[in-house]
Design a protein around this motif. Structure first.
Motif, PDB file in Angstrom:
ATOM      1  N   LEU A 181      50.259  43.303  37.928  1.00 18.47           N
ATOM      2  CA  LEU A 181      50.070  42.467  36.739  1.00 18.47           C
ATOM      3  C   LEU A 181      51.326  41.640  36.491  1.00 18.47           C
ATOM      4  N   SER A 182      51.145  40.355  36.288  1.00 17.39           N
ATOM      5  CA  SER A 182      52.278  39.491  35.946  1.00 17.39           C
ATOM      6  C   SER A 182      51.855  38.492  34.875  1.00 17.39           C
ATOM      7  N   ASN A 183      52.844  37.997  34.120  1.00 14.73           N
ATOM      8  CA  ASN A 183      52.607  37.029  33.048  1.00 14.73           C
ATOM      9  C   ASN A 183      53.368  35.746  33.332  1.00 14.73           C
ATOM     10  N   ALA A 184      52.817  34.623  32.933  1.00 13.00           N
ATOM     11  CA  ALA A 184      53.503  33.335  32.978  1.00 13.00           C
ATOM     12  C   ALA A 184      53.280  32.683  31.617  1.00 13.00           C
ATOM     13  N   PRO A 203      38.526  46.181  43.752  1.00 10.00           N
ATOM     14  CA  PRO A 203      38.512  47.636  43.976  1.00 10.00           C
ATOM     15  C   PRO A 203      39.587  48.112  44.951  1.00 10.00           C
ATOM     16  N   GLU A 204      40.024  47.223  45.846  1.00  7.79           N
ATOM     17  CA  GLU A 204      41.069  47.583  46.808  1.00  7.79           C
ATOM     18  C   GLU A 204      42.461  47.163  46.327  1.00  7.79           C
ATOM     19  N   GLY A 205      42.551  46.663  45.110  1.00  7.03           N
ATOM     20  CA  GLY A 205      43.821  46.207  44.581  1.00  7.03           C
ATOM     21  C   GLY A 205      43.970  44.693  44.681  1.00  7.03           C
ATOM     22  N   GLY A 206      44.993  44.162  44.040  1.00  9.45           N
ATOM     23  CA  GLY A 206      45.211  42.723  44.061  1.00  9.45           C
ATOM     24  C   GLY A 206      46.191  42.319  42.981  1.00  9.45           C
ATOM     25  N   ARG A 207      46.176  41.037  42.644  1.00  8.84           N
ATOM     26  CA  ARG A 207      47.090  40.489  41.654  1.00  8.84           C
ATOM     27  C   ARG A 207      46.313  39.960  40.448  1.00  8.84           C
ATOM     28  N   LEU A 208      46.851  40.216  39.285  1.00  8.69           N
ATOM     29  CA  LEU A 208      46.278  39.720  38.033  1.00  8.69           C
ATOM     30  C   LEU A 208      47.355  38.945  37.298  1.00  8.69           C
ATOM     31  N   VAL A 240      43.298  33.953  32.562  1.00  9.46           N
ATOM     32  CA  VAL A 240      43.417  35.229  33.265  1.00  9.46           C
ATOM     33  C   VAL A 240      42.851  35.033  34.664  1.00  9.46           C
ATOM     34  N   SER A 241      43.708  35.212  35.682  1.00  3.59           N
ATOM     35  CA  SER A 241      43.313  34.947  37.072  1.00  3.59           C
ATOM     36  C   SER A 241      43.448  36.214  37.904  1.00  3.59           C
ATOM     37  N   ASP A 242      42.518  36.393  38.835  1.00  2.56           N
ATOM     38  CA  ASP A 242      42.603  37.535  39.747  1.00  2.56           C
ATOM     39  C   ASP A 242      42.408  37.068  41.187  1.00  2.56           C
ATOM     40  N   THR A 243      42.719  37.952  42.112  1.00  3.58           N
ATOM     41  CA  THR A 243      42.538  37.669  43.537  1.00  3.58           C
ATOM     42  C   THR A 243      41.377  38.489  44.088  1.00  3.58           C
ATOM     43  N   GLY A 244      40.359  38.662  43.277  1.00  5.57           N
ATOM     44  CA  GLY A 244      39.243  39.526  43.641  1.00  5.57           C
ATOM     45  C   GLY A 244      38.165  38.854  44.461  1.00  5.57           C
ATOM     46  N   ALA A 245      36.956  39.411  44.350  1.00  6.84           N
ATOM     47  CA  ALA A 245      35.843  38.994  45.206  1.00  6.84           C
ATOM     48  C   ALA A 245      35.325  37.607  44.887  1.00  6.84           C
ATOM     49  N   GLY A 246      35.566  37.120  43.667  1.00  5.63           N
ATOM     50  CA  GLY A 246      35.036  35.810  43.292  1.00  5.63           C
ATOM     51  C   GLY A 246      33.545  35.870  43.020  1.00  5.63           C
ATOM     52  N   MET A 247      32.983  34.748  42.618  1.00  8.72           N
ATOM     53  CA  MET A 247      31.559  34.680  42.259  1.00  8.72           C
ATOM     54  C   MET A 247      30.870  33.581  43.042  1.00  8.72           C
TER      55      MET A 247
END
Length: 514
Positions: free
Chosen positions: A240-243, A274-279, A309-316
């Motif tokens: 988790l990081s903030n800008a 589910p396998e981790g990532g960046r938020l 709020v951005s993630d590096t997940g599966a997307g849609m």
């Protein structure tokens, strides 16, 4: 100058004019010969399709078309020249074009036929419909969400009335129970009813019919304040990081809704990784101009605070992204999501005068952005007093106005148990008639009632006729209070359904003190 020279000069001047018109035309213009080979093309066509002008010349025009039109195009021309039956020529229609990078776009194609030097040629005038289609889609989406909001809000309002009756009767029953098992069952039933109340609160947030309690706040404070909790919630595999923009503008919003939105978005992001990532949680100031407004569903131009709020997940995929804000729509397994998190955020943003958007790419991630109008007054945080213990009334007369018979009966019973003398009315008109002959210390009225007079309108009339009488409003969503027709009023008090006995006692006590 001879006649021949004059004619040649005139023809040369006309040719230059035609060339200038072709070069300056906004729409793409392409001419082909009878075998579909491109003979001329203007700069607008080059910009639209992404090729240099010389790259068109001598090629069959079907390279600008996706399948099945690519393979069938030459047959269209042969069929027309054989039968004379028109499908586009002289008529025009909406078709699909293919750019150099392979992307497809909607366009209107009008084709005309002309003869030169004994040979047939065709001119196609192409108008890009991408912006028009995007506007149409945004309008359809807005209309769909508005219709769903009206339906959802009405359902939630009715559920809140039912939950008010359930919670009220369970509380009164609780005091009469004699065994631990009976008390345990009642406690579980009350907890379930409270969960139902939270569910309807989310529905009302989507429907933009929540009674918000806005304050002037700095969103950075919420992000920083929630960071520790989010670290625990997200787990060790999520970074988790903030800008955060240091000089962030203030926004006037309901603090509880902001906190709920951030937590919901973070949890959604965690589930997508589910396998981790960046938020990443970002805040910044955004000045929206007319051009940007057109790309943001008509968000009025002006200054906004932006929370992303951005993630590096599966997307849609597109089919999911288009429905993501709909209530009860979820891609999670049964029992793992209600489908109300994003819809609540959408409704909260819209009701606050802003917007929520989603950008997502499959296998790359998702960004949800909330735009909230800038508030130019510096934040003033209001610190609530400690919870008050409900004290019985002292026999004051309360007029309870409620159109739902079950809620009205429950309200009379509850107020009587609190030590008040209670009069009851089923409508605003009936209440005004009672006030002519009865001395009343407080008017306690529902907001949304049939019969042409809302609780708010009743309050206005009572304040004119009996200026010293305090009024307390109650509603499942108080749509008039969430709309523009209600003027700001520091004396406006409302108790939101469903409420507990202690909430009722405290609200009545506060209203009578004024």
């Amino acid at each position: 100058m001879s006649d021949l020279e004059e004619r040649n000069s005139s023809l040369l001047g006309q040719a230059r004019k035609l060339q200038a018109m072709l070069e300056s035309a906004v729409d793409a213009i392409i001419t082909i010969d009878g075998s579909a080979t491109i003979t001329t093309v203007n700069p607008a066509a080059a910009r639209l399709f992404g090729y240099e002008q010389h790259e068109f010349l001598g090629r069959n025009v079907h390279f600008l078309m996706p399948e099945p039109y690519h393979s069938e195009h030459d047959g269209y021309i042969r069929n027309y020249r054989t039968t004379g039956r028109r499908k586009i020529i002289g008529i025009g229609r909406e078709v699909t074009g293919r750019r150099r990078d392979g992307t497809l776009f909607p366009m209107h194609l009008a084709v005309s036929e002309f003869e030169m030097d004994g040979r047939v040629h065709f001119t196609g005038i192409i108008h890009d419909l991408s912006a028009h289609k995007a506007t149409e889609m945004a309008l359809r989406q807005a209309q769909k969400m508005e219709a769903m909001g009206q339906l959802t809000g009405g359902i939630a309002h009715d559920f809140n009335n039912l939950l008010t009756v359930i919670i009220g009767n369970l509380e009164m029953l609780e005091g009469k129970l004699t065994t631990p098992l009976q008390r345990e069952l009642t406690t579980e039933a009350l907890e379930a009813a409270d969960l139902g109340a939270r569910l309807t609160a989310r529905l009302l947030a989507f429907a933009r019919r929540s009674h918000l309690e806005p304050e002037s706040v700095n969103l950075n404070n919420f992000v920083v304040g929630l960071t520790d909790m989010l670290h625990r919630t997200l787990g060790a595999t999520i970074y988790l990081s903030n800008a955060l923009t240091p000089n962030l503008w203030s926004a006037r919003v309901d603090p509880s809704q902001v906190e709920s939105a951030i937590v919901n978005l973070a949890v959604n992001a965690r589930d997508a990784m589910p396998e981790g990532g960046r938020l990443l949680i970002e805040t910044d100031n955004a000045a929206i101009d007319a051009d940007m407004s057109a790309t943001l569903d008509g968000l009025p131009p002006g200054d906004y605070v932006r929370l992303s709020v951005s993630d590096t997940g599966a997307g849609m995929p597109l089919s999911v992204r288009e429905r993501a804000f709909e209530p009860f729509f979820t891609t999670k397994e049964q029992g793992k999501g209600t489908g109300l998190g994003l819809s609540m955020i959408y409704g909260f943003a819209k009701q606050s005068g802003g917007l929520a958007t989603i950008e997502s790419v499959e296998a790359k991630g998702t960004t949800v952005t909330i735009y909230l109008p800038r508030h130019r007054v510096e934040p003033v945080r209001l610190h609530g007093a400690d919870d008050l213990t409900a004290m019985p009334g002292g026999g004051q007369v309360i007029l309870a106005v409620e159109d739902d018979e079950r809620v009205r009966k429950l309200t009379v019973t509850r107020l009587s148990q609190l030590g008040y003398t209670v009069l009851a009315a089923a409508s605003g008109t009936e209440a005004l008639e009672l006030l002519k002959s009865k001395a009343v210390d407080l008017l306690f009225t529902d907001v949304v009632m049939p019969g042409g007079m809302s609780g708010y309108e009743l309050r206005q009339q009572v304040r004119e006729l009996y200026p010293h009488m305090p009024v307390l409003l109650t509603s499942g969503y108080a749509e008039e209070l969430a709309g523009n027709q209600v003027k700001p009023d520091a004396d406006l008090r409302i108790l939101r359904k469903p409420y507990r006995m202690a909430d009722l006692a405290s609200a009545i006590d506060e209203a009578l003190k004024v």
